[in-house]
Design a protein around this motif. Structure first.
Motif, PDB file in Angstrom:
ATOM      1  N   ALA A 328       0.823  -1.219   0.000  1.00 44.12           N
ATOM      2  CA  ALA A 328       0.000   0.000   0.000  1.00 44.12           C
ATOM      3  C   ALA A 328       0.852   1.262   0.000  1.00 44.12           C
ATOM      4  O   ALA A 328       0.399   2.318  -0.431  1.00 44.12           O
ATOM      5  CB  ALA A 328      -0.940  -0.011   1.205  1.00 44.12           C
ATOM      6  N   LEU A 329       2.077   1.164   0.503  1.00 48.96           N
ATOM      7  CA  LEU A 329       2.954   2.340   0.562  1.00 48.96           C
ATOM      8  C   LEU A 329       4.000   2.359  -0.549  1.00 48.96           C
ATOM      9  O   LEU A 329       4.832   3.263  -0.599  1.00 48.96           O
ATOM     10  CB  LEU A 329       3.666   2.389   1.914  1.00 48.96           C
ATOM     11  N   THR A 330       3.951   1.339  -1.403  1.00 48.11           N
ATOM     12  CA  THR A 330       4.934   1.295  -2.496  1.00 48.11           C
ATOM     13  C   THR A 330       4.205   1.197  -3.844  1.00 48.11           C
ATOM     14  O   THR A 330       3.868   2.222  -4.429  1.00 48.11           O
ATOM     15  CB  THR A 330       5.937   0.137  -2.287  1.00 48.11           C
ATOM     16  N   LEU A 331       3.911  -0.028  -4.275  1.00 48.49           N
ATOM     17  CA  LEU A 331       3.365  -0.196  -5.630  1.00 48.49           C
ATOM     18  C   LEU A 331       1.982   0.431  -5.794  1.00 48.49           C
ATOM     19  O   LEU A 331       1.717   1.119  -6.786  1.00 48.49           O
ATOM     20  CB  LEU A 331       3.338  -1.684  -5.997  1.00 48.49           C
ATOM     21  N   ASN A 332       1.091   0.209  -4.830  1.00 48.04           N
ATOM     22  CA  ASN A 332      -0.251   0.787  -4.976  1.00 48.04           C
ATOM     23  C   ASN A 332      -0.227   2.304  -4.840  1.00 48.04           C
ATOM     24  O   ASN A 332      -1.008   3.008  -5.483  1.00 48.04           O
ATOM     25  CB  ASN A 332      -1.213   0.159  -3.961  1.00 48.04           C
ATOM     26  N   ALA A 333       0.681   2.799  -4.003  1.00 46.42           N
ATOM     27  CA  ALA A 333       0.812   4.253  -3.862  1.00 46.42           C
ATOM     28  C   ALA A 333       1.369   4.852  -5.153  1.00 46.42           C
ATOM     29  O   ALA A 333       0.963   5.944  -5.570  1.00 46.42           O
ATOM     30  CB  ALA A 333       1.716   4.584  -2.678  1.00 46.42           C
ATOM     31  N   ALA A 334       2.286   4.130  -5.789  1.00 46.80           N
ATOM     32  CA  ALA A 334       2.813   4.596  -7.078  1.00 46.80           C
ATOM     33  C   ALA A 334       1.673   4.659  -8.096  1.00 46.80           C
ATOM     34  O   ALA A 334       1.540   5.626  -8.849  1.00 46.80           O
ATOM     35  CB  ALA A 334       3.928   3.679  -7.560  1.00 46.80           C
ATOM     36  N   ALA A 335       0.811   3.632  -8.090  1.00 49.61           N
ATOM     37  CA  ALA A 335      -0.337   3.626  -9.010  1.00 49.61           C
ATOM     38  C   ALA A 335      -1.273   4.793  -8.700  1.00 49.61           C
ATOM     39  O   ALA A 335      -1.836   5.404  -9.610  1.00 49.61           O
ATOM     40  CB  ALA A 335      -1.084   2.298  -8.903  1.00 49.61           C
ATOM     41  N   ALA A 336      -1.408   5.117  -7.429  1.00 49.93           N
ATOM     42  CA  ALA A 336      -2.324   6.195  -7.018  1.00 49.93           C
ATOM     43  C   ALA A 336      -1.846   7.557  -7.503  1.00 49.93           C
ATOM     44  O   ALA A 336      -2.627   8.506  -7.524  1.00 49.93           O
ATOM     45  CB  ALA A 336      -2.485   6.203  -5.500  1.00 49.93           C
ATOM     46  N   CYS A 337      -0.562   7.667  -7.851  1.00 49.72           N
ATOM     47  CA  CYS A 337      -0.132   8.943  -8.438  1.00 49.72           C
ATOM     48  C   CYS A 337       0.438   8.756  -9.840  1.00 49.72           C
ATOM     49  O   CYS A 337       1.215   9.581 -10.314  1.00 49.72           O
ATOM     50  CB  CYS A 337       0.759   9.750  -7.496  1.00 49.72           C
ATOM     51  N   GLY A 338       0.026   7.690 -10.491  1.00 54.82           N
ATOM     52  CA  GLY A 338       0.339   7.532 -11.910  1.00 54.82           C
ATOM     53  C   GLY A 338       1.788   7.197 -12.210  1.00 54.82           C
ATOM     54  O   GLY A 338       2.268   7.435 -13.314  1.00 54.82           O
ATOM     55  N   ARG A 339       2.499   6.610 -11.232  1.00 58.75           N
ATOM     56  CA  ARG A 339       3.921   6.314 -11.428  1.00 58.75           C
ATOM     57  C   ARG A 339       4.256   4.822 -11.315  1.00 58.75           C
ATOM     58  O   ARG A 339       5.427   4.467 -11.123  1.00 58.75           O
ATOM     59  CB  ARG A 339       4.754   7.084 -10.391  1.00 58.75           C
ATOM     60  N   ALA A 340       3.259   3.962 -11.427  1.00 58.56           N
ATOM     61  CA  ALA A 340       3.515   2.537 -11.193  1.00 58.56           C
ATOM     62  C   ALA A 340       4.451   1.930 -12.235  1.00 58.56           C
ATOM     63  O   ALA A 340       5.065   0.891 -12.001  1.00 58.56           O
ATOM     64  CB  ALA A 340       2.207   1.759 -11.146  1.00 58.56           C
ATOM     65  N   ASP A 341       4.583   2.580 -13.378  1.00 58.31           N
ATOM     66  CA  ASP A 341       5.504   2.060 -14.390  1.00 58.31           C
ATOM     67  C   ASP A 341       6.949   2.447 -14.093  1.00 58.31           C
ATOM     68  O   ASP A 341       7.873   1.908 -14.697  1.00 58.31           O
ATOM     69  CB  ASP A 341       5.099   2.568 -15.783  1.00 58.31           C
ATOM     70  N   MET A 342       7.162   3.371 -13.172  1.00 56.32           N
ATOM     71  CA  MET A 342       8.516   3.888 -12.911  1.00 56.32           C
ATOM     72  C   MET A 342       9.061   3.534 -11.541  1.00 56.32           C
ATOM     73  O   MET A 342      10.267   3.357 -11.363  1.00 56.32           O
ATOM     74  CB  MET A 342       8.521   5.416 -13.018  1.00 56.32           C
ATOM     75  N   VAL A 343       8.196   3.520 -10.523  1.00 59.57           N
ATOM     76  CA  VAL A 343       8.635   3.304  -9.143  1.00 59.57           C
ATOM     77  C   VAL A 343       7.653   2.381  -8.431  1.00 59.57           C
ATOM     78  O   VAL A 343       6.682   1.915  -9.007  1.00 59.57           O
ATOM     79  CB  VAL A 343       8.758   4.655  -8.365  1.00 59.57           C
ATOM     80  N   GLY A 344       7.939   2.070  -7.160  1.00 57.63           N
ATOM     81  CA  GLY A 344       6.998   1.306  -6.349  1.00 57.63           C
ATOM     82  C   GLY A 344       7.332  -0.156  -6.187  1.00 57.63           C
ATOM     83  O   GLY A 344       6.718  -0.845  -5.373  1.00 57.63           O
ATOM     84  N   SER A 345       8.286  -0.663  -6.965  1.00 59.74           N
ATOM     85  CA  SER A 345       8.715  -2.051  -6.795  1.00 59.74           C
ATOM     86  C   SER A 345      10.160  -2.158  -7.271  1.00 59.74           C
ATOM     87  O   SER A 345      10.648  -1.288  -7.995  1.00 59.74           O
ATOM     88  CB  SER A 345       7.812  -3.006  -7.590  1.00 59.74           C
ATOM     89  N   ILE A 346      10.833  -3.218  -6.825  1.00 52.81           N
ATOM     90  CA  ILE A 346      12.229  -3.421  -7.241  1.00 52.81           C
ATOM     91  C   ILE A 346      12.205  -4.314  -8.472  1.00 52.81           C
ATOM     92  O   ILE A 346      12.187  -5.540  -8.376  1.00 52.81           O
ATOM     93  CB  ILE A 346      13.081  -4.027  -6.103  1.00 52.81           C
ATOM     94  N   GLU A 347      12.128  -3.676  -9.612  1.00 51.43           N
ATOM     95  CA  GLU A 347      12.047  -4.407 -10.876  1.00 51.43           C
ATOM     96  C   GLU A 347      13.029  -3.820 -11.859  1.00 51.43           C
ATOM     97  O   GLU A 347      13.215  -2.600 -11.894  1.00 51.43           O
ATOM     98  CB  GLU A 347      10.644  -4.259 -11.483  1.00 51.43           C
ATOM     99  N   GLU A 348      13.605  -4.664 -12.670  1.00 53.48           N
ATOM    100  CA  GLU A 348      14.542  -4.180 -13.686  1.00 53.48           C
ATOM    101  C   GLU A 348      13.824  -3.191 -14.607  1.00 53.48           C
ATOM    102  O   GLU A 348      12.705  -3.441 -15.034  1.00 53.48           O
ATOM    103  CB  GLU A 348      15.121  -5.370 -14.462  1.00 53.48           C
TER     104      GLU A 348
END
Ligand code: IZC
Ligand code: ZN
Length: 391
Positions: A328-348
């Protein structure tokens, strides 16, 4: 939301600010690592940097007197109706210069950063006139350029109706759409409105958010905080990025959010500070909502940027698991501000935004109640160490 992938003996490589490898240390690619800084995170958990997806971080003045009144039984809304609350901060913000606002907001950014926040959403909404609204957004643009924390800016001219427009709410919304929103384009990515009994109606919110979407903004809504006015259903209908607060949302509203792509953003520090009951996070997750958590940092209802307090309340009182609180404080929060493609998880391919904890598991986040256990914050591959606490 209950599944958090944990890599034991993991390693992360960040190249030019972007995650180039995440996996087991023994599988680390045999690249040339000369010129890289190496951080030994043995015995420590490494998480994505936190995203605080709902704050009002640029404001003038404070409201410490109002806090005392509230502790003696006054209500948030009655203070606002008497010309205090948001109006109090509006007056102080209108009087403040660009530099004054920037200096104050910069100090707040550093506090967030030390708590592991690497991306923050920030709203205007304390000007409610053209110049001050734009000044708040310009402060965020300047800070976004000079400070490591990324700022997602939101235009929130429709935060309250200023005295000069009192009784002419529809006219104020029309004026915002015609005169201010177009000027906010290029400065703000998102648009938000305080949809609430006594503030702006569902019809006014729909009109304002549709106009914003038509101008290319992503949309957000303060919904059902004090009274259930159907804000959650409106968010689902319009497909806003997020619906925020949701303390009073009905079962029907929860079902509408669950069936939509809108993130349900819960702000436990606000309910705590206002002595309200908490949003029904457990039920929302069980119903299939994507839930995010945020601090709602603002000078009135939640004067805190505490990620530790947010996590503690979410887990202890809102029945969320540690895994759900992290998502809720990382990936979903990134989605909540339109940044899930850039931040919110440790992905290549995502930004190299990480936090390294003082402890071996994310489970210490709620368990070490209210404590900042972030040892190091990595922003786009650059490490910043919290230096005062050491073993
Ligand atoms: O300054 O009181 N709820 N807006 C809607 C706020 C709280 C911020 C404030
Ligand atoms: Zn808010």
């Amino acid at each position: 939301m209950s599944e958090l992938e944990v890599i034991e003996n993991g390693a992360v490589v960040v190249t030019d600010g972007v995650i180039a490898y995440v996996g087991r240390t023994e599988d680390l690619p045999a690249w040339d690592y000369s010129g890289y800084e190496t951080i030994d995170a043995s015995g420590r958990a490494v998480l994505p940097g936190f995203v605080d997806s709902h704050t009002h971080l640029v404001f003038g003045g404070f409201r410490e007197e109002e806090f005392s009144w509230r502790m003696r039984g006054d209500s948030y809304m009655s203070i606002m109706e008497r010309g205090g609350g948001i109006h109090n901060t509006m007056n102080a913000t209108r009087r403040a210069s660009f530099e004054e606002l920037k200096t104050a907001a910069r100090a707040r950014l550093y506090r967030m950063f030390a708590l592991g926040v690497t991306t923050v959403e920030g709203k205007s909404g304390y000007g409610m006139d053209r110049d001050t609204e734009l000044r708040q957004l310009e402060v965020m643009r300047a800070l976004n350029e000079e400070h490591p924390v990324d700022i997602v800016s939101t235009f929130m001219g429709a935060h309250a109706t200023p005295a000069e427009w009192k009784g002419r709410e529809d006219g104020f919304i029309d004026w915002l759409i015609a005169e201010v929103m177009p000027a906010a384009r290029g400065l703000a990515e998102c648009c938000d409105i305080f949809c609430e009994k006594g503030v702006f109606t569902i019809e006014q919110s729909r009109r304002y958010l549709q106009a914003a979407a038509g101008m290319g903004f992503r949309t957000k809504i303060h919904a059902d905080e004090i009274v259930d006015t159907g804000g959650a259903a409106l968010a689902a209908e319009l497909g806003t990025l997020s619906a925020d607060h949701l303390l009073m949302t009905s079962d029907e509203g929860i079902r509408a959010l669950a069936a939509s792509g809108t993130v349900a953003t819960l702000l436990p520090c606000t309910a705590f500070s206002l002595k309200e009951h908490y949003a029904r996070g457990r039920e929302m997750i069980d119903a299939g909502c994507a839930v995010a958590l945020a601090t709602d940092l603002n000078p009135g209802s939640s004067f805190t940027s505490s990620i530790p307090l947010t996590i503690a309340i979410a887990c202890i009182y809102m029945k969320m698991s540690p895994e759900e609180a992290v998502i809720a404080l990382t990936l979903n929060a990134a989605a909540a501000c339109g940044r899930a493609d850039m931040v919110g998880s440790i992905e290549e391919g995502k930004q190299g935004d990480l936090v390294i904890l003082d402890f071996p598991s994310y489970k210490f986040l709620p368990y070490h109640v209210g404590m900042n256990i972030v040892r190091t914050v990595v922003k786009r591959g650059v490490a910043y160490h919290n230096t005062l606490v050491r073993e």
